[in-house]
Design a protein around this motif. Structure first.
Motif, short mmCIF file in Angstrom:
data_model
loop_
_atom_site.label_atom_id
_atom_site.label_comp_id
_atom_site.label_asym_id
_atom_site.label_seq_id
_atom_site.Cartn_x
_atom_site.Cartn_y
_atom_site.Cartn_z
N ALA A 250 0.84 -1.20 0.00
CA ALA A 250 0.00 0.00 0.00
C ALA A 250 0.87 1.25 0.00
N PHE A 251 1.97 1.20 0.76
CA PHE A 251 2.84 2.37 0.83
C PHE A 251 3.61 2.54 -0.48
N ALA A 252 4.06 1.41 -1.08
CA ALA A 252 4.73 1.49 -2.37
C ALA A 252 3.82 2.09 -3.43
N GLU A 253 2.55 1.76 -3.38
CA GLU A 253 1.57 2.34 -4.31
C GLU A 253 1.54 3.86 -4.19
N ARG A 254 1.55 4.34 -2.94
CA ARG A 254 1.53 5.79 -2.72
C ARG A 254 2.79 6.44 -3.25
N LEU A 255 3.94 5.82 -2.97
CA LEU A 255 5.21 6.40 -3.42
C LEU A 255 5.31 6.43 -4.94
N LEU A 256 4.96 5.31 -5.58
CA LEU A 256 5.11 5.21 -7.02
C LEU A 256 4.08 6.03 -7.79
N SER A 257 3.03 6.46 -7.12
CA SER A 257 2.03 7.28 -7.80
C SER A 257 2.61 8.63 -8.24
N SER A 258 3.70 9.04 -7.59
CA SER A 258 4.30 10.33 -7.92
C SER A 258 5.21 10.28 -9.14
N ILE A 259 5.45 9.08 -9.69
CA ILE A 259 6.38 8.99 -10.82
C ILE A 259 5.68 8.50 -12.09
N GLY A 260 4.35 8.62 -12.12
CA GLY A 260 3.63 8.29 -13.33
C GLY A 260 3.15 6.86 -13.35
N LYS A 261 2.67 6.43 -14.52
CA LYS A 261 2.09 5.11 -14.68
C LYS A 261 3.17 4.03 -14.66
N VAL A 262 3.03 3.08 -13.75
CA VAL A 262 3.97 1.96 -13.64
C VAL A 262 3.15 0.67 -13.61
N PRO A 263 3.50 -0.32 -14.43
CA PRO A 263 2.72 -1.57 -14.47
C PRO A 263 2.60 -2.21 -13.09
N ARG A 264 1.51 -2.93 -12.90
CA ARG A 264 1.21 -3.53 -11.59
C ARG A 264 2.34 -4.43 -11.12
N GLN A 265 2.88 -5.25 -12.03
CA GLN A 265 3.92 -6.18 -11.60
C GLN A 265 5.18 -5.46 -11.13
N GLU A 266 5.43 -4.25 -11.65
CA GLU A 266 6.58 -3.47 -11.21
C GLU A 266 6.36 -2.91 -9.81
N ARG A 267 5.11 -2.55 -9.52
CA ARG A 267 4.81 -2.08 -8.16
C ARG A 267 5.02 -3.22 -7.16
N PHE A 268 4.61 -4.41 -7.55
CA PHE A 268 4.83 -5.55 -6.68
C PHE A 268 6.32 -5.84 -6.53
N PHE A 269 7.09 -5.66 -7.58
CA PHE A 269 8.53 -5.91 -7.51
C PHE A 269 9.19 -4.95 -6.52
N ILE A 270 8.80 -3.66 -6.57
CA ILE A 270 9.33 -2.69 -5.62
C ILE A 270 8.95 -3.10 -4.20
N THR A 271 7.71 -3.55 -4.01
CA THR A 271 7.28 -4.03 -2.70
C THR A 271 8.15 -5.18 -2.22
N LEU A 272 8.47 -6.07 -3.16
CA LEU A 272 9.31 -7.22 -2.82
C LEU A 272 10.68 -6.78 -2.34
N GLN A 273 11.23 -5.72 -2.95
CA GLN A 273 12.52 -5.21 -2.49
C GLN A 273 12.43 -4.73 -1.05
N LEU A 274 11.32 -4.11 -0.70
CA LEU A 274 11.15 -3.63 0.68
C LEU A 274 11.03 -4.79 1.65
N LEU A 275 10.29 -5.82 1.26
CA LEU A 275 10.05 -6.95 2.15
C LEU A 275 11.28 -7.80 2.35
N SER A 276 12.13 -7.89 1.34
CA SER A 276 13.30 -8.78 1.43
C SER A 276 14.55 -8.07 1.92
N THR A 277 14.43 -6.80 2.28
CA THR A 277 15.57 -6.02 2.75
C THR A 277 15.87 -6.34 4.21
N ASN A 278 17.16 -6.41 4.57
CA ASN A 278 17.55 -6.59 5.97
C ASN A 278 17.09 -5.40 6.78
#
Length: 692
Positions: A250-278
């Motif tokens: 949900a937070f990644a959605e808010r952040l990425l909304s400021s950089i224009g249209k991004v495909p859904r799978q890319e939003r999920f990929f960014i989320t994955l980076q956040l979840l898998s980070t130490n």
């Protein structure tokens, strides 16, 4: 004016150590005091030209520069050396791959020659290594006149390569400057991601490690560039259901909304980076997933206790801490995002140096509950991380003493690594009162009156004593580090004695024979006598590495019976040699037998070997093991049991190798059959030897 190579190295040493004694520099470079001071004079002339404060020598014979000058010189040296640094063959292959992924313009052979400052033939050789490495990701390096060099393959795999390379190259000397020079990534791009991370920390109440705050802006900025150039991952590569209900998404959605249209799978990929980070704090799993994770980790620890014949005194706390490690690891494992970085290479070295294979192999047999949860096998490097975590729990400090120097551990890496480092240092320096491990950012806000000295893998701006150590301290470094720290803090000059040589001299004058366990105890007492106590972890070899099954089970400790009336009688019989030779007290045997019942199947290995045992404080005088072989099996736990082995554990570690060998024996039906059919004790000993 330019500095010669030796003067540059001496200046770098002074900058790294904050203060360094002239004797240490003389020894390191094999030079006289006059030669050293001549180099210092040249360095000071050079510093004066750069309008920096010069090197000062104090009354203790230590050389140092001011904090202000150190920061200025450090930055300047990195910029200069990044241009003159010559990468190794491996580093060149990594940089070439990085260039191909991050640069959209046509890339020719000449681009690589210009950037890496090597010949065309060398680059051609490097390209062969690049092609071979890409095969692991099912990718290919291609070349056409129109497009130049490019990578053909699944975008998800290319992203994994990019993330790994960012971490690797940033750990190369002057890697940060190489990344910025190659990609021309701007401060604005990096700052935007940094602002995102700080917003996530603030709104989601989590805290990224210093290491991730350094690397993630580069990773995300370069991933976003690939998205802008139309390099999209496929929807089939993502499992949306598990991620869509997380607040990170949900937070990644808010952040990425400021950089224009991004495909859904890319939003999920960014989320994955956040979840898998130490993280220093906690990552997020759904409540249902968290319950399953807690249960899986608890099952793993219980299985490990049974297989290793130990009992963790604070099991609940261990489970809690391991769950915290497994939260980000869950997504790394599930999506195959485990990275091979320099830090993980250190973990591999520690696995060898510390002889942790016994813990590793036993633990690996217990991971099925977690593997069932993540629906795949645990990757090797994650298994090693988990092993290091559990091993650090073995080393936990007991009762604290007052009036000790207060030591602070400042680590920019994740919570797992910082805790391993913290535990290792606590064992290595029982003279100090260790405060909690903290990040660099937390350190910068901390009152320096609350601590006396610091251990850290990075240099810090401080007036307190600081000792630079690797995140994972290898055995070969531990003695050197302990000697250096104690001399610096207490002025203690430590002398190394070869305990084995002293023992050989003593043994010449002993008439009667000495048992294996007596020899170990004598050597341990000699070591404690000759030096300030250093934990057994500092020795070049662990005690447990020499203790095989046949070191514990001699012929006098083996009994063969045609039959027994019950499992209780079997336990009483197998305990007798341990009583006769003084390994345990009668109270130990009584407590061990009383803790089991007809359904105690958890101590039966392979359905054939029962291993009754208790805690060291039940009444164990000395490590020992005895064995009873029954021709006609006795019913125990609903199984037909032919073999009983009673263990008397002296501590939680020294018997692990023998237990691992016993586990292998229990899994081999042919081995069990040979034990049961053995005519005498010698034949049994020969069977045991085959599993060592």
């Amino acid at each position: 004016m330019y500095l010669d190579e030796r003067s540059e190295l001496i200046l770098s040493d002074i900058l790294v150590e904050n203060k360094i004694h002239t004797e240490e520099l003389k020894e390191k470079y094999n030079i006289s005091l006059r030669q050293l001071m001549y180099s210092v004079e040249k360095i000071n002339t050079y510093l004066t030209e750069k309008r920096a404060e010069t090197i000062t020598k104090n009354r203790m014979g230590e050389l140092y520069v001011s904090i202000k000058s150190r920061k200025l010189l450090d930055q300047w040296l990195k910029e200069i050396n990044s241009q003159s640094y010559v990468p190794s063959e491996l580093e060149r292959s990594q940089l070439i791959t990085f260039m191909v992924i991050t640069i959209e313009e046509e890339l020719s052979l000449q681009h690589f020659v210009s950037e890496l400052k090597v010949s065309k033939n060398t680059i051609l050789s490097d390209l062969k290594i690049v092609k071979e490495n890409l095969k692991k990701y099912s990718c290919e390096l291609k070349y056409t006149r129109l497009k130049g060099y490019f990578i053909k393959g699944n975008e998800f795999e290319i992203r994994k390569i990019l993330i790994e390379l960012v971490n690797l190259i940033l750990n190369i000397p002057y890697g940060k400057y190489m990344v910025e020079r190659i990609t021309k990534v701007t401060n604005g791009e990096l700052q935007k991601v940094t602002d995102w991370l700080e917003a996530i920390e603030r709104d989601l109440k989590i805290s990224y490690t210093d290491d991730k705050m350094e690397t993630t802006p580069y990773t995300v900025a370069l991933i976003y560039r690939r998205i802008e150039f139309g390099h999209y991952i496929q929807e089939d590569d993502m499992i949306f259901q598990e991620l869509s209900d997380t607040k990170e998404y949900a937070f990644a959605e808010r952040l990425l909304s400021s950089i224009g249209k991004v495909p859904r799978q890319e939003r999920f990929f960014i989320t994955l980076q956040l979840l898998s980070t130490n993280l220093v704090g906690e990552s997020v799993l759904s409540e249902n997933q968290m319950q399953k994770m807690n249960q899986a980790v608890k099952e793993v620890i219980l299985k490990f206790e049974n297989r290793a014949c130990i009992m963790f005194q604070d099991r609940d706390r261990l489970v809690q801490m391991l769950v915290q490690h497994m939260k980000p690891a869950y997504y790394r494992i599930k999506y195959n995002l485990t990275l091979t970085t320099n830090l993980l290479d250190l973990v591999k070295i520690e696995m060898i140096e510390e002889e942790l294979q016994e813990i590793y192999l036993l633990l690996k047999q217990c991971m099925e509950p977690i593997e069932r949860l993540v629906e795949c096998k645990i990757p090797e490097i994650e298994m090693q991380f988990i092993t290091m975590f559990v091993a650090s729990w073995f080393r936990k400090e007991g009762q604290k003493l007052v009036e000790k120097p207060r030591a602070l551990v400042v680590c920019p890496n994740g919570i797992t690594v910082s805790k391993v480092m913290h535990s290792s240092l606590k064992v290595l320096f029982p003279e100090f009162d260790f405060l909690k491990s903290i990040s660099v950012r937390e350190f910068e806000e901390m009152d320096d009156s609350t601590y006396d000295l610091i251990f850290s893998p990075v240099r810090l701006n401080t007036t307190k004593k600081i000792f630079i150590v690797e995140p994972v301290i290898t055995v070969s470094d531990k003695k050197t580090l302990r000697k250096k720290v104690l001399e610096n803090v207490y002025g203690i000059k430590m002398v190394d004695y070869d305990v084995d040589e002293v023992y050989k001299i003593m043994k010449k004058h002993v008439k009667s024979g000495i048992s294996f366990n007596q020899e170990k105890n004598i050597k341990r007492e000699l070591k404690n006598y000759f030096s300030i106590k250093i934990d057994d972890n500092v020795e070049q070899k662990n005690d447990c590495e020499d203790i095989n099954l046949t070191d514990l089970i001699h012929q006098n400790y083996i009994q063969i019976k045609k039959q027994v009336s019950s499992w209780k009688e079997a336990m009483e019989i197998v305990a007798q040699p341990l009583l006769d030779y003084g390994h345990v007290t009668p109270e130990y045997v009584d407590r061990v037998i009383r803790q089991y019942n007809d359904l105690s199947i958890h101590i039966i290995f392979g359905g054939k070997i029962a291993v009754p045992h208790g805690m060291p404080d039940f009444g164990v005088n000395e490590l020992g093991m005895s064995m009873l072989v029954i021709n006609d099996p006795v019913k125990f736990g609903g199984l037909d049991v032919h073999v009983f082995m009673m263990l008397a554990p002296e501590d939680e570690k020294r018997h692990l190798k023998a237990m691992l060998q016993m586990t292998s024996l229990a899994a081999d039906e042919n081995g069990i059959r040979r034990l049961v059919e053995a005519n005498d004790k010698k034949e049994i000993i020969e069977v045991l030897k085959q599993y060592q």
